[in-house]
Write an enzyme that holds these catalytic residues in place. Structure first.
Site, mmCIF file in Angstrom:
data_model
loop_
_atom_site.group_PDB
_atom_site.id
_atom_site.type_symbol
_atom_site.label_atom_id
_atom_site.label_comp_id
_atom_site.label_asym_id
_atom_site.label_seq_id
_atom_site.Cartn_x
_atom_site.Cartn_y
_atom_site.Cartn_z
ATOM 1 N N LYS A 1 0.838 -1.208 0.000
ATOM 2 C CA LYS A 1 0.000 0.000 0.000
ATOM 3 C C LYS A 1 0.876 1.262 0.000
ATOM 4 C CE LYS A 1 -3.781 -2.582 1.979
ATOM 5 N NZ LYS A 1 -4.622 -2.986 3.114
ATOM 6 N N ASP B 1 -11.163 2.657 3.406
ATOM 7 C CA ASP B 1 -11.425 1.210 3.373
ATOM 8 C C ASP B 1 -12.930 0.936 3.272
ATOM 9 O OD1 ASP B 1 -9.464 -0.779 3.360
ATOM 10 O OD2 ASP B 1 -8.937 -0.449 5.461
ATOM 11 N N GLN C 1 -4.786 -1.502 9.206
ATOM 12 C CA GLN C 1 -4.687 -2.853 8.657
ATOM 13 C C GLN C 1 -5.310 -3.871 9.617
ATOM 14 O OE1 GLN C 1 -3.637 -3.505 5.568
ATOM 15 N NE2 GLN C 1 -3.982 -5.695 5.797
HETATM 16 N N1 GUN Z 1 -6.973 -7.035 5.877
HETATM 17 C C1 GUN Z 1 -7.292 -7.815 4.815
HETATM 18 N N2 GUN Z 1 -7.844 -7.064 3.822
HETATM 19 C C2 GUN Z 1 -7.883 -5.799 4.280
HETATM 20 C C3 GUN Z 1 -8.337 -4.584 3.713
HETATM 21 O O1 GUN Z 1 -8.851 -4.511 2.582
HETATM 22 N N3 GUN Z 1 -8.195 -3.484 4.489
HETATM 23 C C4 GUN Z 1 -7.646 -3.534 5.740
HETATM 24 N N4 GUN Z 1 -7.567 -2.398 6.439
HETATM 25 N N5 GUN Z 1 -7.227 -4.651 6.291
HETATM 26 C C5 GUN Z 1 -7.332 -5.777 5.571
#
Ligand code: GUN
Length: 298
Positions: free
Chosen positions: A53, A120, A97
């Site tokens: 990211k 998100d 995350q």
């Molecule tokens: N953990 C697995 N997929 C995601 C996601 O799309 N966003 C976040 N914040 N955590 C995750």
């Protein structure tokens, strides 16, 4: 006939070219889009996702604000950090995350993120927006799947779509988005009694179960579109999806590979949501409660 491959990596690269132009436009108007990425703990997979990211921000010209916190960070410390980021003018998106360690109440954390920085799409307000059919921040993985489906040129309206997996991150939002597009949606999950009975009727099969090779060719309707959201690391270190690629490729009309299918799109849609958030500051683009996502506008 073997399936045509839906190339998520290529689509992702194409979208990123357009993103760089949008970033330049924003910078010309005095805004450098910024994304705060919070990782708590040392989950190996989460570290990789967070690094991807941050790299995507660099690649597209966004500023990233990484917060790599120790696993014993308290809930109050995390809430305090989020409150600061909510107020920070340089930050347009905030991502925590998941999963979080057990001493943290995930819902409390997600509800603390400002709705207009929730890139998100996990805040209850944004989840609710999805339920009623409009959202400024569709969750990134289903959003990416939506765009991959669009590339096939097939209209999902009236199609039988089966989503395997009912997580809050992928399965449920995916089902809501496709319902909004007038598909007939079935959601299967770990307690579904006879999975094949459902999957065999699917014109479009989306698999997000986290079980390597769960879907074999026998479970797939001839000429179905199959989207594999799974990312599973095998003991030998290789990465495979939830779909048995070799057998399904002989049945499906379209199929996403792993890696190179949904994975790159998830990160790319996070950048899209962050850009949208920054553009909203300038009054460009859509506001909360307005029209929903639209691939054609990208
Ligand atoms: N953990 C697995 N997929 C995601 C996601 O799309 N966003 C976040 N914040 N955590 C995750």
């Amino acid at each position: 006939m073997t399936a045509k491959i839906i190339d998520g990596k290529a689509l992702s690269l194409k979208l990123r070219v357009a993103f760089r132009a949008r970033v330049s436009k924003l910078i010309d108007q005095g805004i450098r889009p910024g994304l705060a990425v919070i990782l708590l703990g040392d989950n190996a997979a989460s570290r990789v996702y967070v690094r991807n990211k941050i790299n995507a921000c660099d690649d597209c010209g966004l500023k990233s604000f990484p917060h790599l916190l120790s696993p014993d960070t308290t809930q109050d410390q995390l809430l305090e950090l989020i409150e600061g980021l909510n107020e920070d003018e340089e930050v347009h998106g905030i991502l925590v995350q998941l999963p979080l360690p057990p001493h943290i109440d995930m819902r409390k954390i997600l509800e603390a993120i400002a709705v207009d920085k929730d890139v998100d799409g996990f805040h209850l307000y944004n989840v609710g927006s999805l339920v009623v059919g409009n959202s400024i921040f569709p969750p990134c993985t289903p959003y990416g799947v939506q765009l991959l489906l669009d590339t096939t040129g097939i209209d999902v309206a009236g199609k039988n779509v089966v989503v395997v997996g009912a997580s809050n991150i992928v399965g449920k939002p995916m089902a809501l988005m496709l319902l909004q597009k007038e598909a007939t949606v079935t959601v299967c999950h770990a307690k579904t009694r006879d999975l094949a009975q459902h999957t065999i009727l699917a014109d479009i099969l989306i698999v997000a179960a986290g079980v390597p090779g769960l879907i074999t060719g026998q479970l797939v309707k001839r000429d179905a579109i199959v989207i594999d959201v799974g990312i599973n690391k095998l003991p030998d270190g290789s990465i495979v999806g939830d779909v048995d690629f070799a057998s399904v490729k002989e049945r499906a009309s379209w199929l996403t590979p792993v890696p190179g299918g949904v994975g790159p799109m998830t990160v790319t849609m996070l950048i899209e949501n962050t850009l949208r958030s920054a553009e909203r500051r300038l009054g460009i683009g859509r506001g909360i409660g307005s029209e929903g996502w639209d691939a054609a506008s990208l």
